[in-house]
Design a protein around this motif. Structure first.
Motif, PDB file in Angstrom:
ATOM      1  N   GLY A   1      55.082  15.192  60.243  1.00  0.00           N
ATOM      2  CA  GLY A   1      56.244  15.521  59.422  1.00  0.00           C
ATOM      3  C   GLY A   1      56.892  16.820  59.851  1.00  0.00           C
ATOM      4  N   LYS A   2      57.958  17.123  59.166  1.00  0.00           N
ATOM      5  CA  LYS A   2      58.657  18.373  59.443  1.00  0.00           C
ATOM      6  C   LYS A   2      59.390  18.809  58.186  1.00  0.00           C
ATOM      7  N   GLY A   3      59.757  20.056  58.184  1.00  0.00           N
ATOM      8  CA  GLY A   3      60.454  20.588  57.027  1.00  0.00           C
ATOM      9  C   GLY A   3      61.532  21.563  57.441  1.00  0.00           C
ATOM     10  N   GLU A   4      62.347  21.879  56.477  1.00  0.00           N
ATOM     11  CA  GLU A   4      63.379  22.891  56.636  1.00  0.00           C
ATOM     12  C   GLU A   4      63.426  23.694  55.343  1.00  0.00           C
TER      13      GLU A   4
ATOM     14  N   ALA B   1      63.588  25.612  60.521  1.00  0.00           N
ATOM     15  CA  ALA B   1      62.643  24.514  60.700  1.00  0.00           C
ATOM     16  C   ALA B   1      61.202  25.013  60.638  1.00  0.00           C
ATOM     17  N   VAL B   2      60.337  24.207  59.999  1.00  0.00           N
ATOM     18  CA  VAL B   2      58.903  24.465  59.943  1.00  0.00           C
ATOM     19  C   VAL B   2      58.173  23.164  60.242  1.00  0.00           C
ATOM     20  N   SER B   3      56.981  23.291  60.820  1.00  0.00           N
ATOM     21  CA  SER B   3      56.162  22.106  61.105  1.00  0.00           C
ATOM     22  C   SER B   3      54.712  22.529  61.233  1.00  0.00           C
ATOM     23  N   ALA B   4      53.803  21.547  61.179  1.00  0.00           N
ATOM     24  CA  ALA B   4      52.388  21.838  61.366  1.00  0.00           C
ATOM     25  C   ALA B   4      52.116  22.377  62.769  1.00  0.00           C
ATOM     26  N   PRO B   5      52.693  21.803  63.835  1.00  0.00           N
ATOM     27  CA  PRO B   5      52.448  22.397  65.149  1.00  0.00           C
ATOM     28  C   PRO B   5      52.886  23.858  65.239  1.00  0.00           C
ATOM     29  N   ALA B   6      53.979  24.211  64.594  1.00  0.00           N
ATOM     30  CA  ALA B   6      54.433  25.601  64.610  1.00  0.00           C
ATOM     31  C   ALA B   6      53.451  26.497  63.862  1.00  0.00           C
TER      32      ALA B   6
END
Length: 147
Positions: free
Chosen positions: A18-21, A34-39
């Motif tokens: 998933g991803k988020g903002e 943007a935010v994500s688990a990999p980041a």
């Protein structure tokens, strides 16, 4: 007097894919981020951020403002305070935990003694509101020097 600040995150999907903002609603700075688990948990994915990077930004700016206030009240207004914060997250039993915020300061403060500088930095480290919020179970370190 209470002061509220608001940010909003919209997340889509599961954690790994998933991803988020998020938006900085109170300040309306810069649109969406943007935010994500990999980041967050892997090598830094760009141009994305993480909660830990945001905590680092909050801690470094809060500390700098607190120190500037302390120095100014002591008659030693700083020419320049350059503060970075490195927030460390580690896998622990039961999940990830934020373990540490390491502040590094390089300061130009004319006319201040090393003793007064050290006392002011320790007071700012302990007294800034973000340090107080993080102090519960987090190691906070400070490497401060005059340049």
């Amino acid at each position: 007097m209470a002061i509220d600040r608001k940010a909003t995150t919209v997340w889509q999907g599961d954690l790994q894919s998933g991803k988020g903002e998020f938006t900085l609603d109170s300040s309306q700075v810069g649109g969406t981020f943007a935010v994500s688990a990999p980041a967050r948990f892997e090598e830094q994915a760009r141009p994305q951020t993480s909660p830990e990077e945001l905590i680092a930004a909050a801690h470094s700016s809060c500390f700098s403002m607190a120190l500037s206030n302390i120095l100014g009240k002591g008659g030693h207004a700083p020419e320049r305070l350059e503060t970075s914060a490195v927030v460390t997250i580690e896998r622990q039993e039961g999940g990830f935990q934020i373990m540490k915020s390491a502040l590094t300061l390089r300061a130009s403060v004319p006319g201040i003694s090393r003793e007064d500088f050290r006392a002011a930095t320790e007071q700012a480290k302990a007294g800034c509101p973000v340090s107080k919020a993080l102090a519960g179970g987090l190691e906070i370190t400070l490497d401060a020097s005059l340049v």
